[in-house]
Write an enzyme that holds these catalytic residues in place. Structure first.
Site, short mmCIF file in Angstrom:
data_model
loop_
_atom_site.label_atom_id
_atom_site.label_comp_id
_atom_site.label_asym_id
_atom_site.label_seq_id
_atom_site.Cartn_x
_atom_site.Cartn_y
_atom_site.Cartn_z
N GLU B 66 47.01 31.29 37.36
CA GLU B 66 47.99 31.47 38.45
C GLU B 66 48.48 30.14 39.00
OE1 GLU B 66 45.31 33.32 38.07
OE2 GLU B 66 45.95 35.42 38.16
N HIS B 135 42.07 44.20 45.08
CA HIS B 135 43.41 44.52 44.57
C HIS B 135 44.30 45.22 45.58
CE1 HIS B 135 41.34 43.86 40.73
NE2 HIS B 135 42.51 43.80 40.14
#
Lengths: 344, 331
Positions: B66, B135
């Site tokens: 990322e 999440h």
């Protein structure tokens, strides 16, 4: 607390070509001039820090001049540079005027970042100098992206990314090596291994201290060079930049060097001995280059005096420029948070 | 219901995909990169089919890095491209927080205005799908804390379709948060739907008794609540913020000045949240207009639990909005 061992400058297997490279007098004087102006600029910066003209953090480049100067010889005006917070040398060698750098450190709006960045954040669009990045390792992904843009636009340009041995411990180093190799991007990674991540020795922070091996592990072409030898750095960087420019993927060049001063102005240097520093100073890149050039009969005392005078003039002008600079009006404080134009 | 011939029926997911496709067609500098955006078709299937249409150069699968691919997006934006970077979820964006905060949001300023970063980062946000505490969070309010970036939270199909192009035209970094519960939402949109503004809130339901200020998926809970309240004679105005930074306070202050009551519905946690910011701005800008204290309905301050009943209890719900407003009106 004293360091267990002295880190000696001699135990490295690197390219060292000082003795095999022939060089013209003109080139020799140019390289010497670049290194001396960095050294004197840093000395003046330290002095002005003491005089409280410059504030914040100040990281000086003494001892590492051969790296910035040698590498910049391999770059063209259209290339990009991403540097670290110890970047006065890179900025000077890249061609940002000393006056704009000094004014930046004074916090004046005539500075190369309008006084918004300071010593650690020198930026310059004209020379494609993308900072002055003070998060260790944080510049590597930027370099990967700049190179990606070049590749996607079919521009044959090199993005040259400087970082220290400390950055090699960051995840961003590993992510960036992988991405650059995976996408075969034109990045020239220059690792300035000065053996210390601030005060932590390389051997205390890395399980494998041969840093070129880490890059090679990502299938990045990698090599180590004697970073105290400006000619060796230049030769290695030119070869590397040529490969990168030809579209053959990224290149990792480890320049083995040493920082003569503390990490920053606050460093009391408890982590290394004076003897170690003195031993490395024997290999001072400026001193040894002068000796080499004198032995070759390429420069004289008169040449050196001339160089020193030129440098002294330039630095005096830079300080005068910074002193005469103006403070940005406080009303402008919130400028440059968002762009003042819209468009495509 | 008879469909208007000029209207097309599509999902939120398809609206986002159409926006990306339009951008790729209109501007050669635009490309999409992120984890599984290509061969997999996007973890929420948003980019399905785009690899076949535009090829791997412009629909670029990345490694699970990322920080590197967000940073590369910043670099590519400075280098003349118009990247759309997709991060799977807001929780994963924390792995790139250094690049977003320390680089994307600061370089224009640190460089004294020399280098702007025309980058768009899209990511999924929000709870309610039983995917637990790594999440499901709603951290868009966090990102709204940061000067130098813009934070968009499209709730409607029109915004899902129209905000991206405007974001790409913006010279500075824009983060777009797509609540993952909205991807399957279906509705109609004009066939020629295009770009929309990204700096104004919208009144989604006019009303006179109370103002509900919300954004993203909570908008629909607020609208449902307003319908229930209407049957009981309470006329709620519903404001969709659309953009959390810059915050369009004019719109909600004007509404509160009219209704004299405000409820903020925010899927983020209450402490230090965007709801706290809005409440503070109401105090600063409309204190003397208020007939009741400002109320907030936020996520309960727990990491999101897996079990369905617990997760639903943690999230703002229509029923809570209704009971809160009824209490406010009768106090």
């Amino acid at each position: 607390m004293s360091p267990e061992t002295i880190i000696k400058p001699t135990n490295t297997e690197t390219i060292s070509s000082q003795r095999i490279v022939s060089i013209s007098r003109e080139r020799a004087l140019h390289l010497l001039y670049q290194m001396i102006r960095i050294r004197r600029f840093e000395a003046k910066s330290a002095e002005l820090y003491g005089a409280m003209k410059i504030r914040g953090f100040l990281h000086l480049y003494d001892g590492e001049e051969a790296v910035a100067v040698g590498v910049m010889e391999a770059l063209r005006p259209e290339d990009a540079v991403v540097a670290t917070y110890r970047e006065h040398g890179h900025a000077l060698a890249r061609g940002i005027p000393a006056s704009a750098i000094m004014a930046e450190m004074y916090g004046k709006q005539e500075g190369c970042s309008r006084g918004r960045g300071g010593s650690m954040h020198l930026f310059d669009a004209k020379t494609r100098f993308y900072g002055g990045n003070a998060i260790v390792g944080g510049g590597l992904p930027l370099a990967v992206g700049l190179a990606l843009a070049d590749k996607m636009q079919g521009k044959r340009r090199v993005t040259c990314c400087f970082f220290g041995d400390g950055a090699v411990a960051e995840g961003e180093f590993h992510e960036s090596m992988n991405l650059a190799a995976l996408w075969q991007l034109p990045v020239l990674f220059i690792c300035e291994n000065n053996l210390y991540a601030m005060g932590t020795a390389l051997r205390l922070s890395q399980s494998v201290t041969d840093l070129a091996k880490k890059a090679a592990g990502y299938a990045v072409a990698a090599e180590a060079v004697d970073g105290m030898d400006v000619l060796a750095v230049e030769v290695a960087a030119k070869k590397a930049a040529e490969i990168v420019r030809a579209g053959e993927g990224p290149y990792f060049l480890e320049c083995r060097t040493y920082r003569f001063r503390g990490h920053s102005a606050f460093d009391t240097e408890l982590y290394r001995t004076k003897a170690e520093v003195e031993e490395w100073k024997e290999r001072d890149p400026i001193k040894t280059f002068i000796e080499h050039l004198k032995n070759q009969g390429l420069v004289s005392e008169m040449d050196l005096n001339e160089l020193e005078r030129k440098v002294a003039d330039e630095i005096k002008e830079a300080v005068d420029f910074a002193e005469a600079g103006t403070w940005e009006p406080v009303e402008d404080l919130t400028r440059f948070v968002y762009s003042e134009w819209r468009g495509v | 219901m008879k469909e208007n011939p000029q209207m097309i029926r599509l999902t939120y997911r398809e609206a986002v995909r159409e926006a990306i496709r339009e951008a790729l067609r209109k501007d050669d500098r635009v490309f999409l990169m992120g984890e599984d955006v290509g061969r997999y078709g996007g973890c929420f299937a948003v980019s399905k089919g785009l690899l076949q249409e535009f090829g791997p150069e412009r629909i670029r699968d990345t490694p699970l890095s990322e920080s590197a691919f967000v940073g590369a997006g910043i670099g590519a934006a400075m280098g003349g491209m118009r990247p759309i970077v997709e991060i799977m979820t807001v929780n994963f964006s924390l792995l790139a927080a250094d690049q977003i905060l320390n680089n994307a949001a600061t370089i224009l300023h640190m460089s004294g205005g020399q280098f702007n970063i025309p980058l768009v980062i899209r990511m999924a946000t929000g709870g309610g799908r039983q995917v637990a505490a790594q999440h499901s969070h709603s951290l868009e309010g966090w990102y709204a804390h940061i000067p130098g970036i813009k934070v968009l939270t499209p709730a409607t199909l029109e915004d899902a379709r129209g905000m991206l192009w405007t974001a790409l035209e913006d010279p500075d970094p824009v983060l777009i948060f797509e609540n993952s519960n909205l991807y399957n939402m279906e509705g109609q949109l004009p066939a020629d739907a295009g770009p929309v503004d990204i700096d104004r809130a919208r009144v989604r339901r006019p009303g006179s008794d109370v103002t509900i200020i919300t954004y993203s998926a909570s908008l629909f809970k607020a609208l449902d609540a307003a319908e229930i309240l209407a049957r009981e004679g309470i006329d709620a105005e519903v404001i969709d913020l659309r953009t959390l930074r810059p915050l369009d306070q004019e719109t909600f202050l004007a509404s509160v000045t009219k209704t004299h009551r405000a409820v903020i519905v925010d899927e983020g946690w209450r402490s230090g949240s965007i709801s706290a910011e809005i409440a503070a701005r109401i105090m600063e800008g409309a204190f003397y207009e208020l007939d009741a204290p400002v109320e907030r309905i936020c996520s309960v301050e727990v990491p999101m639990p897996y079990a369905k009943h617990l997760e639903q209890a943690a999230l703002p719900q229509t029923e809570t909005i209704v009971t809160t407003i009824k209490r406010m009106m009768h106090s």
